[in-house]
Design a protein around this motif. Structure first.
Motif, PDB file in Angstrom:
ATOM      1  N   ALA B 103      48.162  16.375   3.651  1.00 44.27           N
ATOM      2  CA  ALA B 103      46.635  16.794   3.551  1.00 44.27           C
ATOM      3  C   ALA B 103      45.991  15.267   3.453  1.00 44.27           C
ATOM      4  O   ALA B 103      44.973  15.633   3.693  1.00 44.27           O
ATOM      5  N   ALA B 104      47.090  14.564   3.140  1.00 45.18           N
ATOM      6  CA  ALA B 104      46.321  13.108   3.667  1.00 45.18           C
ATOM      7  C   ALA B 104      45.598  12.564   4.716  1.00 45.18           C
ATOM      8  O   ALA B 104      44.025  11.987   4.927  1.00 45.18           O
ATOM      9  N   GLY B 105      46.543  13.698   6.136  1.00 46.62           N
ATOM     10  CA  GLY B 105      45.520  13.058   7.397  1.00 46.62           C
ATOM     11  C   GLY B 105      46.418  12.036   7.940  1.00 46.62           C
ATOM     12  O   GLY B 105      46.046  11.906   9.145  1.00 46.62           O
ATOM     13  N   ASN B 106      46.442  11.536   6.777  1.00 48.20           N
ATOM     14  CA  ASN B 106      46.563   9.535   7.906  1.00 48.20           C
ATOM     15  C   ASN B 106      47.862   9.219   6.797  1.00 48.20           C
ATOM     16  O   ASN B 106      47.952   8.286   6.872  1.00 48.20           O
ATOM     17  N   ALA B 107      49.138  10.055   6.247  1.00 53.76           N
ATOM     18  CA  ALA B 107      49.839   9.549   5.188  1.00 53.76           C
ATOM     19  C   ALA B 107      50.484   8.279   6.286  1.00 53.76           C
ATOM     20  O   ALA B 107      50.735   8.736   7.611  1.00 53.76           O
ATOM     21  N   LYS B 108      51.605   6.962   4.630  1.00 55.21           N
ATOM     22  CA  LYS B 108      52.539   6.416   5.877  1.00 55.21           C
ATOM     23  C   LYS B 108      53.614   6.007   4.850  1.00 55.21           C
ATOM     24  O   LYS B 108      52.962   6.179   3.624  1.00 55.21           O
ATOM     25  N   VAL B 109      55.114   7.185   5.359  1.00 56.28           N
ATOM     26  CA  VAL B 109      56.240   6.422   4.330  1.00 56.28           C
ATOM     27  C   VAL B 109      56.791   5.983   4.357  1.00 56.28           C
ATOM     28  O   VAL B 109      57.188   5.378   5.910  1.00 56.28           O
ATOM     29  N   VAL B 110      57.018   4.900   4.126  1.00 58.07           N
ATOM     30  CA  VAL B 110      57.885   3.652   3.946  1.00 58.07           C
ATOM     31  C   VAL B 110      59.519   3.874   3.158  1.00 58.07           C
ATOM     32  O   VAL B 110      59.644   4.183   2.203  1.00 58.07           O
ATOM     33  N   VAL B 111      60.584   4.360   4.288  1.00 56.84           N
ATOM     34  CA  VAL B 111      62.123   4.566   3.807  1.00 56.84           C
ATOM     35  C   VAL B 111      62.475   3.350   3.839  1.00 56.84           C
ATOM     36  O   VAL B 111      62.756   2.511   4.501  1.00 56.84           O
ATOM     37  N   PHE B 112      63.120   2.567   2.456  1.00 52.37           N
ATOM     38  CA  PHE B 112      63.910   1.555   2.799  1.00 52.37           C
ATOM     39  C   PHE B 112      66.033   2.141   3.104  1.00 52.37           C
ATOM     40  O   PHE B 112      66.325   3.061   2.818  1.00 52.37           O
ATOM     41  N   VAL B 171      59.473  12.086  14.598  1.00 50.40           N
ATOM     42  CA  VAL B 171      58.678  12.383  15.204  1.00 50.40           C
ATOM     43  C   VAL B 171      58.355  13.308  15.374  1.00 50.40           C
ATOM     44  O   VAL B 171      57.619  14.224  16.821  1.00 50.40           O
ATOM     45  N   THR B 172      58.619  14.640  14.510  1.00 50.47           N
ATOM     46  CA  THR B 172      58.898  16.073  15.023  1.00 50.47           C
ATOM     47  C   THR B 172      57.021  16.841  14.310  1.00 50.47           C
ATOM     48  O   THR B 172      56.476  15.793  13.801  1.00 50.47           O
ATOM     49  N   GLN B 173      56.738  17.727  14.046  1.00 53.23           N
ATOM     50  CA  GLN B 173      55.463  18.470  14.302  1.00 53.23           C
ATOM     51  C   GLN B 173      54.936  18.271  13.225  1.00 53.23           C
ATOM     52  O   GLN B 173      54.268  17.928  12.402  1.00 53.23           O
ATOM     53  N   GLN B 174      56.255  18.384  12.355  1.00 51.19           N
ATOM     54  CA  GLN B 174      55.677  18.833  10.114  1.00 51.19           C
ATOM     55  C   GLN B 174      55.642  16.736  10.375  1.00 51.19           C
ATOM     56  O   GLN B 174      54.986  16.910   9.207  1.00 51.19           O
ATOM     57  N   TRP B 175      55.852  16.001  10.910  1.00 48.71           N
ATOM     58  CA  TRP B 175      55.705  15.189  10.060  1.00 48.71           C
ATOM     59  C   TRP B 175      54.370  14.265  11.315  1.00 48.71           C
ATOM     60  O   TRP B 175      53.462  14.031  10.924  1.00 48.71           O
ATOM     61  N   ALA B 176      54.901  13.666  11.945  1.00 46.77           N
ATOM     62  CA  ALA B 176      54.533  12.665  13.638  1.00 46.77           C
ATOM     63  C   ALA B 176      53.620  13.856  13.622  1.00 46.77           C
ATOM     64  O   ALA B 176      51.627  13.426  12.974  1.00 46.77           O
ATOM     65  N   GLY B 177      53.204  15.385  13.384  1.00 46.29           N
ATOM     66  CA  GLY B 177      52.272  16.180  14.515  1.00 46.29           C
ATOM     67  C   GLY B 177      51.391  16.176  13.366  1.00 46.29           C
ATOM     68  O   GLY B 177      50.097  17.236  13.303  1.00 46.29           O
ATOM     69  N   SER B 178      51.660  16.043  11.883  1.00 45.67           N
ATOM     70  CA  SER B 178      50.953  16.067  10.828  1.00 45.67           C
ATOM     71  C   SER B 178      50.503  14.864  10.166  1.00 45.67           C
ATOM     72  O   SER B 178      49.792  14.630   8.848  1.00 45.67           O
ATOM     73  N   GLY B 179      50.167  14.595  11.673  1.00 37.10           N
ATOM     74  CA  GLY B 179      49.518  12.656  10.727  1.00 37.10           C
ATOM     75  C   GLY B 179      50.164  11.653  10.062  1.00 37.10           C
ATOM     76  O   GLY B 179      49.576  10.833   9.487  1.00 37.10           O
ATOM     77  N   ILE B 180      51.302  12.048   9.193  1.00 35.61           N
ATOM     78  CA  ILE B 180      52.066  11.184   8.414  1.00 35.61           C
ATOM     79  C   ILE B 180      52.994  10.403   9.634  1.00 35.61           C
ATOM     80  O   ILE B 180      53.926  10.455  10.659  1.00 35.61           O
ATOM     81  N   ARG B 181      53.257   9.113   9.277  1.00 45.39           N
ATOM     82  CA  ARG B 181      53.884   7.904   9.753  1.00 45.39           C
ATOM     83  C   ARG B 181      55.559   7.461   9.037  1.00 45.39           C
ATOM     84  O   ARG B 181      54.370   7.023   7.603  1.00 45.39           O
ATOM     85  N   VAL B 182      56.630   8.413   9.275  1.00 46.15           N
ATOM     86  CA  VAL B 182      57.180   7.490   8.626  1.00 46.15           C
ATOM     87  C   VAL B 182      58.371   7.168   8.828  1.00 46.15           C
ATOM     88  O   VAL B 182      58.378   6.833  10.230  1.00 46.15           O
ATOM     89  N   ASN B 183      58.620   5.297   8.645  1.00 50.07           N
ATOM     90  CA  ASN B 183      59.309   4.215   9.386  1.00 50.07           C
ATOM     91  C   ASN B 183      60.242   4.121   7.626  1.00 50.07           C
ATOM     92  O   ASN B 183      60.258   4.505   6.988  1.00 50.07           O
ATOM     93  N   LEU B 184      61.090   2.765   9.065  1.00 53.03           N
ATOM     94  CA  LEU B 184      62.186   2.433   7.941  1.00 53.03           C
ATOM     95  C   LEU B 184      62.454   0.666   7.820  1.00 53.03           C
ATOM     96  O   LEU B 184      61.601  -0.319   8.886  1.00 53.03           O
ATOM     97  N   LEU B 185      62.025   0.650   6.798  1.00 52.31           N
ATOM     98  CA  LEU B 185      62.402  -0.624   6.457  1.00 52.31           C
ATOM     99  C   LEU B 185      64.109  -1.675   5.901  1.00 52.31           C
ATOM    100  O   LEU B 185      64.053  -0.557   5.617  1.00 52.31           O
ATOM    101  N   ALA B 186      64.143  -2.531   6.912  1.00 46.68           N
ATOM    102  CA  ALA B 186      65.784  -2.307   6.600  1.00 46.68           C
ATOM    103  C   ALA B 186      65.690  -4.688   6.347  1.00 46.68           C
ATOM    104  O   ALA B 186      66.341  -4.330   6.961  1.00 46.68           O
ATOM    105  N   PRO B 187      66.254  -4.311   5.477  1.00 45.93           N
ATOM    106  CA  PRO B 187      66.271  -6.269   4.724  1.00 45.93           C
ATOM    107  C   PRO B 187      67.662  -6.005   4.269  1.00 45.93           C
ATOM    108  O   PRO B 187      68.037  -5.340   4.464  1.00 45.93           O
ATOM    109  N   GLY B 188      67.685  -7.432   4.535  1.00 44.39           N
ATOM    110  CA  GLY B 188      68.861  -7.703   4.638  1.00 44.39           C
ATOM    111  C   GLY B 188      68.573  -8.127   2.906  1.00 44.39           C
ATOM    112  O   GLY B 188      68.625  -8.011   2.118  1.00 44.39           O
TER     113      GLY B 188
END
Lengths: 289, 289
Positions: B103-112, B171-188
């Protein structure tokens, strides 16, 4: 304010990074074939030596960071040019400027890789090893045997070689141990003059068929934001990392290939690293945390 | 200003991210076991359902982003807890909140994620596949067979599973195709309460022998800077990427394992992606660039 060297400063992502640095009040030493503080040809040994001498003179002993954005794409018949600029245009300059970077105390270096490193098939592994060792002549000979695939394979091999070189060096005493953080930025298709030329060429249709899940190309300005982040103190805890900003192509093609668990054949390296940690790895005393 | 949900908001990196978001004027819906807007136990099915309901109520239809920082480390005998929180605590919440993010149109998601995904040996690949498919019970049974290595293997397997799940979905329609960017942060290793406890425990000596080439631990505040970057418009051209911020351990142990050229066995996937690009990949018309 700091002093930064930027190769490929006349166009594309290098230009955008140089502009952002200057806008923030930093001094930029631009290196390019034209319209630059240091006009040099990074495709020849003498051109690279000239560039190093000129940058050293302007740096006057200290560099707070470096951005290696100069690069040559895949062009049939120009395989030598591609590997010389993309590999030696980074490794030779970086090695020569190490003292200036070390003098800053906490310098940051951003090297441009590419997501073609993970999306290009039929890249001869021996050519990558030869390039990492600096043998461009032998590698080009090997790569040209790929016939019509020679140009894309040379481009991918050059970016793979420079990525591996950076990852191996970044964690050593000479770099991480000297306060210098060296990391890689791996873009996908970004609307630079290079990509615009490709789209306008006879192979434009093929270029358009390259899958980009977010359904738009990147912009040089977006990539410049990542460069700025990698030059900032947030990168103090980062060495030898690859940041892929590619619209999702790598995740589409290689979702399960990385990250991957440490294979058993890598356990000896792991044990050696644990044993050496007090000397070359984790040395700080955290007993009071 | 935006509205963000942050799991693990009461301590460590989740807390630092929530603080940074609030400092920038955003609304934060914190989720944790204590001291949070939504107090919930992410280690049980009902706890996760409760969390989703409460977050939905507070979000009121729209979420500009999400940060999944809640995580459980490696503890002998607590393998079930680890995989439930680290895998289902992300996947179930993310799936349930997809409409609010879209619904936000350009949401961003960070998964650890974690750099233990690439530095841990003896992780059974079958357990990763089971976890990615949501079969925590079967995976825990398998992981417990590793005896004294069950706890670290469970932790690494949980982070590998969630990383692969994110890369495949992003990378699917449900996420990238819905304006949602989901990426990972991998800390040490980052100086969170979790790491401080480990350093103070009987295995503190082993923890200190973990090689960190930059010779210092990360701070929650540093990692929060990366979270902010991944929530910013600079991440519009990023989907399914893994950003490793680990002081160089991954590069030390795996310099040549990644990036790696596309293996021949992946070429069919590549060709399918090229063929599908006009539908599911690159669809924008760049003919006028």
């Amino acid at each position: 304010m700091g002093k930064y060297v930027v190769t490929g400063s006349a166009s594309g992502m290098g230009h955008a990074a140089a502009e952002r640095l200057r806008a923030d009040g930093h001094e930029v030493i631009g290196v390019d074939q034209r319209d630059a503080d240091v006009v040099a040809d990074l495709s020849t040994k003498s051109g690279r030596s000239d560039a190093v001498r000129a940058v050293m003179k302007l740096a006057d002993g200290v560099l707070d960071g470096a951005v290696f954005a100069a690069g040559v794409g895949a062009h049939a018949g120009k395989e030598r040019l591609t590997v010389e600029v993309n590999v030696l245009g980074v490794t030779e300059l970086l090695m020569a400027l190490q003292p200036e970077l070390a003098a800053a105390g906490n310098a940051k270096v951003v090297v441009f890789g590419s997501n073609s490193t993970t999306s290009t098939p039929f890249v001869p592994r021996r050519a990558i090893r030869m390039l990492t060792a600096g043998d461009t002549e032998g590698a080009v000979k090997l790569l040209r045997r790929r016939g019509p695939l020679a140009a894309p394979a040379s481009y991918a091999a050059s970016k793979l070689a420079v990525s591996r070189w950076v990852r191996a060096k970044a964690v050593t005493q000479q770099w991480a141990g000297s306060g210098i953080r060296v990391n890689l930025l791996a873009p996908g298709p970004v609307l630079t003059p290079l990509l615009r030329d490709q789209l306008a060429s006879s192979s434009g249709k093929h270029v358009r068929s390259y899958p980009v899940p977010v359904r738009e190309y990147g912009t040089p300005e977006q990539l410049a934001e990542w460069v700025m982040m990698m030059l900032s103190p947030a990168a103090d805890f980062m060495a030898g990392s690859v940041i892929t900003v590619d619209g999702g192509t790598e995740a589409l093609l290689r979702p399960n290939d990385w990250p991957s668990p440490l294979p058993v054949r890598r356990v000896p390296r792991m044990l050696a690293a644990l044993r050496n940690a007090p000397r070359s790895g984790q040395v700080a005393d955290y007993s009071d945390v």
